[in-house]
Design a protein around this motif. Structure first.
Motif, PDB file in Angstrom:
ATOM      1  N   LEU A  68       0.836  -1.200   0.000  1.00 48.79           N
ATOM      2  CA  LEU A  68       0.000   0.000   0.000  1.00 48.79           C
ATOM      3  C   LEU A  68       0.876   1.257   0.000  1.00 48.79           C
ATOM      4  N   GLU A  69       1.942   1.250   0.766  1.00 47.20           N
ATOM      5  CA  GLU A  69       2.866   2.396   0.802  1.00 47.20           C
ATOM      6  C   GLU A  69       3.550   2.572  -0.551  1.00 47.20           C
ATOM      7  N   SER A  70       3.910   1.476  -1.201  1.00 43.17           N
ATOM      8  CA  SER A  70       4.532   1.535  -2.528  1.00 43.17           C
ATOM      9  C   SER A  70       3.560   2.112  -3.556  1.00 43.17           C
ATOM     10  N   ILE A  71       2.295   1.699  -3.488  1.00 37.93           N
ATOM     11  CA  ILE A  71       1.263   2.245  -4.382  1.00 37.93           C
ATOM     12  C   ILE A  71       1.130   3.745  -4.156  1.00 37.93           C
ATOM     13  N   LYS A  72       1.103   4.156  -2.894  1.00 30.65           N
ATOM     14  CA  LYS A  72       0.988   5.576  -2.546  1.00 30.65           C
ATOM     15  C   LYS A  72       2.150   6.368  -3.136  1.00 30.65           C
ATOM     16  N   GLU A  73       3.367   5.852  -2.994  1.00 24.07           N
ATOM     17  CA  GLU A  73       4.548   6.546  -3.535  1.00 24.07           C
ATOM     18  C   GLU A  73       4.483   6.662  -5.048  1.00 24.07           C
ATOM     19  N   ASP A  74       4.040   5.599  -5.721  1.00 22.35           N
ATOM     20  CA  ASP A  74       3.918   5.639  -7.185  1.00 22.35           C
ATOM     21  C   ASP A  74       2.881   6.665  -7.629  1.00 22.35           C
ATOM     22  N   ILE A  75       1.754   6.706  -6.945  1.00 24.82           N
ATOM     23  CA  ILE A  75       0.707   7.688  -7.283  1.00 24.82           C
ATOM     24  C   ILE A  75       1.251   9.105  -7.115  1.00 24.82           C
ATOM     25  N   LYS A 132       4.338  10.121  -7.191  1.00 24.08           N
ATOM     26  CA  LYS A 132       5.377  10.406  -8.193  1.00 24.08           C
ATOM     27  C   LYS A 132       4.744  10.871  -9.501  1.00 24.08           C
ATOM     28  N   VAL A 133       3.690  10.189  -9.922  1.00 29.54           N
ATOM     29  CA  VAL A 133       3.010  10.559 -11.170  1.00 29.54           C
ATOM     30  C   VAL A 133       2.320  11.913 -11.030  1.00 29.54           C
ATOM     31  N   SER A 140       2.951  14.344  -9.016  1.00 31.08           N
ATOM     32  CA  SER A 140       3.878  15.460  -8.809  1.00 31.08           C
ATOM     33  C   SER A 140       4.453  15.983 -10.122  1.00 31.08           C
ATOM     34  N   LYS A 141       4.337  15.239 -11.208  1.00 34.01           N
ATOM     35  CA  LYS A 141       4.754  15.735 -12.524  1.00 34.01           C
ATOM     36  C   LYS A 141       3.838  16.870 -12.988  1.00 34.01           C
ATOM     37  N   TYR A 142       2.584  16.838 -12.558  1.00 30.55           N
ATOM     38  CA  TYR A 142       1.575  17.760 -13.062  1.00 30.55           C
ATOM     39  C   TYR A 142       1.084  18.795 -12.059  1.00 30.55           C
ATOM     40  N   MET A 143       1.314  18.534 -10.772  1.00 28.75           N
ATOM     41  CA  MET A 143       0.799  19.442  -9.757  1.00 28.75           C
ATOM     42  C   MET A 143       1.671  19.437  -8.515  1.00 28.75           C
ATOM     43  N   GLU A 144       1.570  20.509  -7.755  1.00 28.40           N
ATOM     44  CA  GLU A 144       2.261  20.618  -6.477  1.00 28.40           C
ATOM     45  C   GLU A 144       1.314  20.078  -5.400  1.00 28.40           C
ATOM     46  N   ILE A 145       1.811  19.125  -4.612  1.00 28.36           N
ATOM     47  CA  ILE A 145       0.974  18.407  -3.651  1.00 28.36           C
ATOM     48  C   ILE A 145       1.352  18.799  -2.225  1.00 28.36           C
ATOM     49  N   ASP A 146       0.337  18.862  -1.349  1.00 28.33           N
ATOM     50  CA  ASP A 146       0.556  19.102   0.078  1.00 28.33           C
ATOM     51  C   ASP A 146       0.864  17.754   0.733  1.00 28.33           C
ATOM     52  N   ASN A 147       2.142  17.440   0.936  1.00 26.13           N
ATOM     53  CA  ASN A 147       2.569  16.135   1.442  1.00 26.13           C
ATOM     54  C   ASN A 147       2.132  15.859   2.876  1.00 26.13           C
ATOM     55  N   GLY A 148       1.821  16.864   3.639  1.00 26.52           N
ATOM     56  CA  GLY A 148       1.439  16.671   5.029  1.00 26.52           C
ATOM     57  C   GLY A 148       0.015  16.196   5.228  1.00 26.52           C
ATOM     58  N   GLU A 149      -0.817  16.293   4.219  1.00 28.48           N
ATOM     59  CA  GLU A 149      -2.242  15.976   4.362  1.00 28.48           C
ATOM     60  C   GLU A 149      -2.694  14.797   3.505  1.00 28.48           C
ATOM     61  N   ILE A 150      -1.779  13.966   3.047  1.00 30.62           N
ATOM     62  CA  ILE A 150      -2.116  12.857   2.161  1.00 30.62           C
ATOM     63  C   ILE A 150      -2.699  11.701   2.969  1.00 30.62           C
ATOM     64  N   ASP A 151      -3.781  11.122   2.443  1.00 28.67           N
ATOM     65  CA  ASP A 151      -4.416   9.977   3.097  1.00 28.67           C
ATOM     66  C   ASP A 151      -4.775   8.957   2.024  1.00 28.67           C
ATOM     67  N   VAL A 152      -4.121   7.797   2.069  1.00 26.89           N
ATOM     68  CA  VAL A 152      -4.401   6.712   1.132  1.00 26.89           C
ATOM     69  C   VAL A 152      -4.759   5.486   1.955  1.00 26.89           C
ATOM     70  N   LYS A 153      -5.926   4.886   1.652  1.00 25.30           N
ATOM     71  CA  LYS A 153      -6.357   3.726   2.430  1.00 25.30           C
ATOM     72  C   LYS A 153      -7.202   2.803   1.579  1.00 25.30           C
ATOM     73  N   MET A 154      -7.355   1.579   2.057  1.00 22.68           N
ATOM     74  CA  MET A 154      -8.234   0.606   1.422  1.00 22.68           C
ATOM     75  C   MET A 154      -9.571   0.629   2.152  1.00 22.68           C
TER      76      MET A 154
END
Length: 89
Positions: A37-44, A46-47, A49-63
């Protein structure tokens, strides 16, 4: 009915524990380890971040599960706040 609960925005510890247990069960049923799940989050990220600036402190990825699909299929839910779009060069 408890009137204090109606005006409180903080969920009860029972509700928080119940939600955590649901997430644990969903992870177990979907056979996705926390590392995957962490690897999927990192891949998402990475993609995106090519197109937009992301707020890394507020990211939430879950199943979670999708009840409207047959068999309560697992679903990946990602909440990724965008600061701004990057300008094309």
């Amino acid at each position: 009915m408890d009137l204090f609960k109606m005006f409180s925005s903080k969920p009860s510890s029972k509700d928080v524990a119940k939600e955590r247990l649901k997430l644990i069960l969903i992870h177990d049923r979907s056979s996705i380890s926390p590392e995957v799940l962490e690897s999927i989050k990192e891949d998402i990220l990475k993609v995106l971040s090519k197109y937009m600036e992301i707020d890394n402190g507020e990211i939430d990825v879950k199943m979670t599960k999708m009840e409207e699909l047959e068999g309560d299929s697992p679903a990946l839910i990602a909440s990724i706040p965008v600061k701004r779009m990057k300008v094309d060069k």
